[in-house]
Design an enzyme around this catalytic site. Sequence first.
Site, mmCIF file in Angstrom:
data_model
loop_
_atom_site.group_PDB
_atom_site.id
_atom_site.type_symbol
_atom_site.label_atom_id
_atom_site.label_comp_id
_atom_site.label_asym_id
_atom_site.label_seq_id
_atom_site.Cartn_x
_atom_site.Cartn_y
_atom_site.Cartn_z
ATOM 1 C CB SER A 190 -18.860 -18.849 -40.668
ATOM 2 O OG SER A 190 -18.465 -18.076 -39.559
ATOM 3 C CG HIS A 208 -28.303 -22.275 -44.049
ATOM 4 N ND1 HIS A 208 -29.574 -21.749 -44.100
ATOM 5 C CD2 HIS A 208 -27.461 -21.215 -44.100
ATOM 6 C CE1 HIS A 208 -29.491 -20.429 -44.189
ATOM 7 N NE2 HIS A 208 -28.221 -20.085 -44.190
ATOM 8 C CG ASN A 236 -16.060 -18.372 -44.888
ATOM 9 O OD1 ASN A 236 -15.191 -17.496 -44.875
ATOM 10 N ND2 ASN A 236 -17.320 -18.101 -45.170
ATOM 11 C CB ILE A 252 -15.201 -15.210 -33.181
ATOM 12 C CG1 ILE A 252 -15.159 -15.931 -31.816
ATOM 13 C CG2 ILE A 252 -13.805 -14.987 -33.751
ATOM 14 C CD1 ILE A 252 -14.460 -15.213 -30.716
ATOM 15 N N GLY A 253 -15.985 -12.274 -34.893
ATOM 16 C CA GLY A 253 -16.453 -11.691 -36.147
ATOM 17 C C GLY A 253 -17.470 -10.617 -35.804
ATOM 18 N N GLY A 310 -18.682 -8.283 -37.734
ATOM 19 C CA GLY A 310 -19.226 -7.682 -38.955
ATOM 20 C C GLY A 310 -20.718 -7.440 -38.793
HETATM 21 N N1 APR Z 1 -10.921 -13.819 -37.073
HETATM 22 C C1 APR Z 1 -11.821 -12.926 -36.614
HETATM 23 N N2 APR Z 1 -12.633 -12.224 -37.428
HETATM 24 C C2 APR Z 1 -12.515 -12.430 -38.742
HETATM 25 C C3 APR Z 1 -11.587 -13.352 -39.289
HETATM 26 C C4 APR Z 1 -10.772 -14.075 -38.377
HETATM 27 N N3 APR Z 1 -9.864 -14.965 -38.805
HETATM 28 N N4 APR Z 1 -11.710 -13.340 -40.644
HETATM 29 C C5 APR Z 1 -12.689 -12.464 -40.932
HETATM 30 N N5 APR Z 1 -13.164 -11.889 -39.790
HETATM 31 C C6 APR Z 1 -14.208 -10.898 -39.617
HETATM 32 C C7 APR Z 1 -14.159 -9.771 -40.649
HETATM 33 O O1 APR Z 1 -13.179 -8.795 -40.315
HETATM 34 C C8 APR Z 1 -15.582 -9.222 -40.568
HETATM 35 O O2 APR Z 1 -15.694 -8.144 -39.633
HETATM 36 O O3 APR Z 1 -15.480 -11.493 -39.830
HETATM 37 C C9 APR Z 1 -16.404 -10.422 -40.044
HETATM 38 C C10 APR Z 1 -17.448 -10.877 -41.032
HETATM 39 O O4 APR Z 1 -18.368 -9.860 -41.127
HETATM 40 P P1 APR Z 1 -19.103 -9.443 -42.482
HETATM 41 O O5 APR Z 1 -18.126 -9.426 -43.591
HETATM 42 O O6 APR Z 1 -19.918 -8.219 -42.214
HETATM 43 O O7 APR Z 1 -20.065 -10.694 -42.749
HETATM 44 P P2 APR Z 1 -21.478 -10.982 -42.076
HETATM 45 O O8 APR Z 1 -22.562 -10.435 -42.929
HETATM 46 O O9 APR Z 1 -21.442 -10.621 -40.640
HETATM 47 O O10 APR Z 1 -21.546 -12.568 -42.236
HETATM 48 C C11 APR Z 1 -20.672 -13.409 -41.493
HETATM 49 O O11 APR Z 1 -22.213 -15.217 -41.442
HETATM 50 O O12 APR Z 1 -24.263 -15.402 -42.495
HETATM 51 C C12 APR Z 1 -22.913 -15.756 -42.549
HETATM 52 O O13 APR Z 1 -22.414 -16.007 -44.906
HETATM 53 C C13 APR Z 1 -22.215 -15.206 -43.776
HETATM 54 O O14 APR Z 1 -20.177 -16.440 -43.489
HETATM 55 C C14 APR Z 1 -20.782 -15.180 -43.330
HETATM 56 C C15 APR Z 1 -20.912 -14.853 -41.830
#
Ligand code: APR
Length: 306
Positions: free
Chosen positions: A116, A171, A92, A7-8, A10
């Site tokens: 996250s 962490h 978050n 989920i997510g 990114g």
């Molecule tokens: N449901 C699904 N996806 C979501 C939601 C949600 N409610 N809210 C945000 N997202 C998605 C965003 O659209 C994005 O694609 O979460 C993704 C986060 O990706 P990035 O912004 O690229 O962040 P990333 O570097 O992958 O880090 C994610 O991991 O290491 C930790 O601190 C960092 O909390 C962060 C997480």
Amino acid sequence: MKKVSIIGAGNVGSTLAFTLIDLNVDIVLVDIDKDKTNAMALDISEASTLGNYVNIKLSSDYEDIKNSDIVVVTAGIPRRPGMSRDDLLLKNAGIVSSVTKNIKEHAPKSIIIVVSNPLDAMVYTALKVSGFDTSKVMGMAGILDSARMNYFVRQELPNAKDVKSVVLGGHGDSMVPIISKCTVDGRSLDEVLDSDIISKVVSSTQNGGKQIVELLKTGSAYYAPAKSVSLMVESILLDQNKVLPVAIYLNEYKSVSGVLVKLGKNGISEEIKLDLTPSEKQGFDHSISKVTELIEVLQRDFFGKD
Ligand code: APR
């Protein structure tokens, strides 16, 4: 076939999906940003045709995570320069809470791995919202922090063959490198490095995440985090029972922190209690107290308002 939902999608989520393609599992990516997720799912699936083909499913519908063995939560906003992990807390928590409600509904038998940040508080959020057993909800942090320490030790000892660092605790800035358990080619770290160099390694490790945030400017680290999660996924799916530093709920502290555990098909099967030196124990307790402060904020400003 085993199934992993992420989920997510990114930086961390999509890199994780890429890292998992040789594991021969079903992979589902869920994100609120459909176009970006679609691009990632296509790109990774296309890459996989050159090796072990995986048709990664893109979804914005939580129905698709049904029967997942593992759900990895990377959804959230990453740290920006000048922002601490703790600044992300309430924002978050809202995201992780809504994601966890969906996991509870659609994949109630899964193991949840939270990525996250702020990590330990988000593990607490997922645990509290899911109501899952504490052996099934955990966070990835210690493997990453230990990998960073390995790197900084290797910078000092370029000819070392086998560097094993152990970083426990929360962490964050208060993470605790357990020097007495770190080894280089079988010898203890303080036999091979002077104490001022060890202090430099410790400080670089504690600032490892921040260093990358400041250089990247638009986000935080993702290759090492994704690789770290993939070790956890493998240990669970292949029932390897590896001993890894993982963030879990600790009953005796009523809080979450990184400790060594055995990780297998049912999640955490055992906590390995290390014999810490008095200063390591003090550092560990201090680190947990920092996490507990965040959990108290969550209790008051987040769950209190639920
Ligand atoms: N449901 C699904 N996806 C979501 C939601 C949600 N409610 N809210 C945000 N997202 C998605 C965003 O659209 C994005 O694609 O979460 C993704 C986060 O990706 P990035 O912004 O690229 O962040 P990333 O570097 O992958 O880090 C994610 O991991 O290491 C930790 O601190 C960092 O909390 C962060 C997480």
